[in-house]
Write an enzyme that holds these catalytic residues in place. Structure first.
Site, PDB file in Angstrom:
ATOM      1  N   ASP A 118      41.956  34.402  56.189  1.00  0.00           N
ATOM      2  CA  ASP A 118      40.957  34.549  55.110  1.00  0.00           C
ATOM      3  C   ASP A 118      40.837  33.284  54.373  1.00  0.00           C
ATOM      4  OD1 ASP A 118      38.794  35.932  53.845  1.00  0.00           O
ATOM      5  OD2 ASP A 118      40.237  36.587  52.349  1.00  0.00           O
ATOM      6  N   TYR A 165      38.528  30.479  51.320  1.00  0.00           N
ATOM      7  CA  TYR A 165      38.237  30.771  49.746  1.00  0.00           C
ATOM      8  C   TYR A 165      37.314  29.610  49.528  1.00  0.00           C
ATOM      9  CZ  TYR A 165      39.921  31.267  44.791  1.00  0.00           C
ATOM     10  OH  TYR A 165      40.068  31.253  43.601  1.00  0.00           O
ATOM     11  N   HIS A 172      32.471  30.784  43.695  1.00  0.00           N
ATOM     12  CA  HIS A 172      33.787  32.040  43.572  1.00  0.00           C
ATOM     13  C   HIS A 172      35.178  31.589  43.032  1.00  0.00           C
ATOM     14  CE1 HIS A 172      35.928  35.395  44.586  1.00  0.00           C
ATOM     15  NE2 HIS A 172      36.936  34.647  45.218  1.00  0.00           N
ATOM     16  N   GLU A 177      34.850  42.093  48.762  1.00  0.00           N
ATOM     17  CA  GLU A 177      34.300  40.696  48.721  1.00  0.00           C
ATOM     18  C   GLU A 177      33.327  40.434  50.052  1.00  0.00           C
ATOM     19  OE1 GLU A 177      37.845  38.388  49.049  1.00  0.00           O
ATOM     20  OE2 GLU A 177      38.150  38.491  47.031  1.00  0.00           O
ATOM     21  N   GLU A 233      31.588  38.791  52.508  1.00  0.00           N
ATOM     22  CA  GLU A 233      31.984  37.457  53.251  1.00  0.00           C
ATOM     23  C   GLU A 233      31.217  37.503  54.593  1.00  0.00           C
ATOM     24  OE1 GLU A 233      36.120  36.494  53.742  1.00  0.00           O
ATOM     25  OE2 GLU A 233      36.737  37.520  51.887  1.00  0.00           O
ATOM     26  N   ARG A 272      42.288  44.186  42.821  1.00  0.00           N
ATOM     27  CA  ARG A 272      42.595  42.933  41.650  1.00  0.00           C
ATOM     28  C   ARG A 272      43.709  43.026  40.925  1.00  0.00           C
ATOM     29  NH1 ARG A 272      39.497  39.550  44.489  1.00  0.00           N
ATOM     30  NH2 ARG A 272      37.614  40.178  44.568  1.00  0.00           N
ATOM     31  N   GLN A 282      46.667  42.298  42.935  1.00  0.00           N
ATOM     32  CA  GLN A 282      46.544  40.612  43.514  1.00  0.00           C
ATOM     33  C   GLN A 282      47.147  39.899  42.382  1.00  0.00           C
ATOM     34  OE1 GLN A 282      42.659  39.675  44.303  1.00  0.00           O
ATOM     35  NE2 GLN A 282      43.201  37.512  44.912  1.00  0.00           N
ATOM     36  N   TYR A 288      50.340  37.410  43.348  1.00  0.00           N
ATOM     37  CA  TYR A 288      49.876  36.231  43.928  1.00  0.00           C
ATOM     38  C   TYR A 288      50.429  35.003  43.870  1.00  0.00           C
ATOM     39  CZ  TYR A 288      47.173  33.512  40.694  1.00  0.00           C
ATOM     40  OH  TYR A 288      46.780  32.842  39.378  1.00  0.00           O
ATOM     41  N   LYS A 336      45.492  42.841  49.517  1.00  0.00           N
ATOM     42  CA  LYS A 336      44.309  42.604  50.440  1.00  0.00           C
ATOM     43  C   LYS A 336      44.852  43.389  51.868  1.00  0.00           C
ATOM     44  CE  LYS A 336      42.252  38.920  48.393  1.00  0.00           C
ATOM     45  NZ  LYS A 336      40.724  38.809  47.914  1.00  0.00           N
ATOM     46  N   THR A 367      39.720  45.759  55.776  1.00  0.00           N
ATOM     47  CA  THR A 367      38.612  44.694  55.709  1.00  0.00           C
ATOM     48  C   THR A 367      37.680  45.109  56.697  1.00  0.00           C
ATOM     49  OG1 THR A 367      40.085  42.820  55.417  1.00  0.00           O
ATOM     50  CG2 THR A 367      38.217  42.204  56.568  1.00  0.00           C
ATOM     51  N   GLU A 370      33.579  39.194  39.435  1.00  0.00           N
ATOM     52  CA  GLU A 370      32.693  38.092  39.125  1.00  0.00           C
ATOM     53  C   GLU A 370      31.359  38.789  38.407  1.00  0.00           C
ATOM     54  OE1 GLU A 370      33.103  36.328  43.053  1.00  0.00           O
ATOM     55  OE2 GLU A 370      32.572  34.872  42.044  1.00  0.00           O
TER      56      GLU A 370
END
Ligand code: CA
Length: 418
Positions: free
Chosen positions: A125, A127, A132, A198, A200, A234, A237, A241, A250, A254, A360
């Protein structure tokens, strides 16, 4: 390019996500038969195993389509991918001679069960959205340190888990995890209170490599793209992290779309990268346009409520392409395998309303998002259904990505109860 007309009328309808131009690849089962490869056309699925058994499509490496994954087709290589699309265009196009025989291989999408379209070899994954990275960096470290010093020089990524990738339609349960305590209090272990999505795209590697590849070679290795929702806790994370990156935050799930849109279907929609703020090193330089104009939406539907579209954005707003990510991935010698999945990273546009995560949209929970039915959200709530949608808009036709949907189940009362 214009609409390619099919004898199957539903494929020619305005707004149909699966016209003859698209031909996305999925794995389906129907009527008690074993899962096998299928291609979406209009409101039907071409049973590719049946088509092959009838001798209507015979490609190098046949039989290719009876397995419950597209990995064998991917391994067969780009010449076979192109030959398949060409043959299907002949069989499904207006005036096809074999129409009656092909009709016998069609299954209605209604009533078919969709499965994982490929065996995921590895999941990485990235970024790669500047907005973002700036938004999240601002929340976690402040605006002056928002973009790490390496961000404009390389596509940042981490190795995720193939085992956590699930197909659209499978529910996702709110995880438990270790989160930071208030101030200097000890951490606690409990249900995530900041469970997020997320938005993606996932690029699917269809050809193996052994050693570094160029961006052009990487692009040629990509079989296609799927919608991808990278569920993220979050609070877990934020505590875990540094310094090795995300891990359990994570690890829950997915979700990917059930239909792989082949790279060849996206060719008319190629667009150039945004202006480079710093020159890229030669090994990351693009030989041509490596992005696609893909309109993306996120919709949230509360349990028993009505849908609100909470984001509208576009893949073209990204800074690093999948081909650049793949080239970078191989730069230290990592072998890539058929079925490797690369997440683009959250796709956030420059304006509010185009962000790809609730983190966000609600600015870390400080400005809860208003839903159409009067509710609010800082993060996802139990019972919410999240839908990602993607489409390319051509002249008189669309290339749709199909459904990428999952519902959030409440956390277990005790995840260790036996
Ligand atoms: Ca992600």
């Amino acid at each position: 390019m214009a609409l390619m007309h099919s004898w199957l009328e539903s494929a020619n309808a305005p707004g149909c996500p699966f016209p003859l131009n698209n031909l996305p690849c999925g794995v389906f089962s129907h009527g008690g038969a074993a899962p096998r490869c299928g291609v979406a056309i209009g409101d039907h699925i071409v049973d590719m195993a049946a088509l092959e058994a009838a001798g209507l499509i015979v490609l190098d490496g046949a039989p290719l389509f009876g397995a419950p994954s597209w990995n064998a087709v991917m391994a067969a290589g780009p010449a076979v991918w192109r030959a398949m699309r060409g043959r299907l265009a002949d069989l499904l196009g207006e005036g096809a001679e074999a129409r009656a025989a092909v009709e016998a291989c069609l299954v209605p999408q209604d009533g078919a069960v969709m499965h994982m379209p490929f065996r995921v070899a590895g999941f990485t994954d990235f970024y790669a959205s500047r907005q973002h990275a700036f938004n999240v960096g601002t929340m976690f470290r402040g605006p002056e340190n928002a973009l790490p010093p390496n961000w404009l020089h390389l596509p940042i990524g981490y190795n995720g888990r193939a085992s956590s990738v699930a197909v659209s339609g499978r529910d996702v349960r709110r995880p438990w995890g270790q989160v930071k305590g208030p101030d200097d209090a000890a951490p606690r272990f409990g249900p995530s209170a900041r469970f997020d999505i997320e938005l993606e795209l996932g690029a699917i590697v269809g050809q193996p490599s052994d050693g570094p590849v160029t961006v052009a070679e990487a692009d040629a290795m990509i079989f296609g793209y799927v919608l991808l929702n990278d569920w993220s806790a979050r609070d877990i994370q934020a505590w875990e992290y540094q310094p090795l990156g995300p891990f359990q935050g994570k690890a829950t799930a997915t979700t990917i779309g059930a239909w792989i849109v082949m790279k060849d279907a996206l060719e008319p929609f190629r667009v150039a990268a945004p202006a480079r703020e710093k020159p890229l090193l030669p090994y990351l330089t693009e030989p041509g346009p490596m992005f696609y104009d893909i309109a993306l939406d996120v919709a949230l539907t509360p349990d028993g409520g009505t849908e609100t579209v909470i984001s509208r954005t576009n893949y073209r707003s990204m800074y690093y392409s999948a081909a650049q990510q793949l080239a970078h991935h191989t730069s230290a010698g990592c072998r890539m395998e058929v079925g490797d999945l690369l997440g683009t990273g959250t796709i956030s546009g420059a304006e509010p309303g185009s962000y790809g995560s609730l983190l966000e949209m609600s600015w870390g929970g400080k400005e809860p998002l208003k839903l159409g039915d009067g509710g609010t959200r800082s993060f996802v709530a139990d019972g919410d259904t999240l839908d990602l949608r993607g489409r390319c808009i051509g002249e008189g036709y669309e290339i749709g990505f199909g459904e990428c949907r999952a519902r959030v189940l409440p956390a277990l009362a005790d995840p260790y109860a036996r």
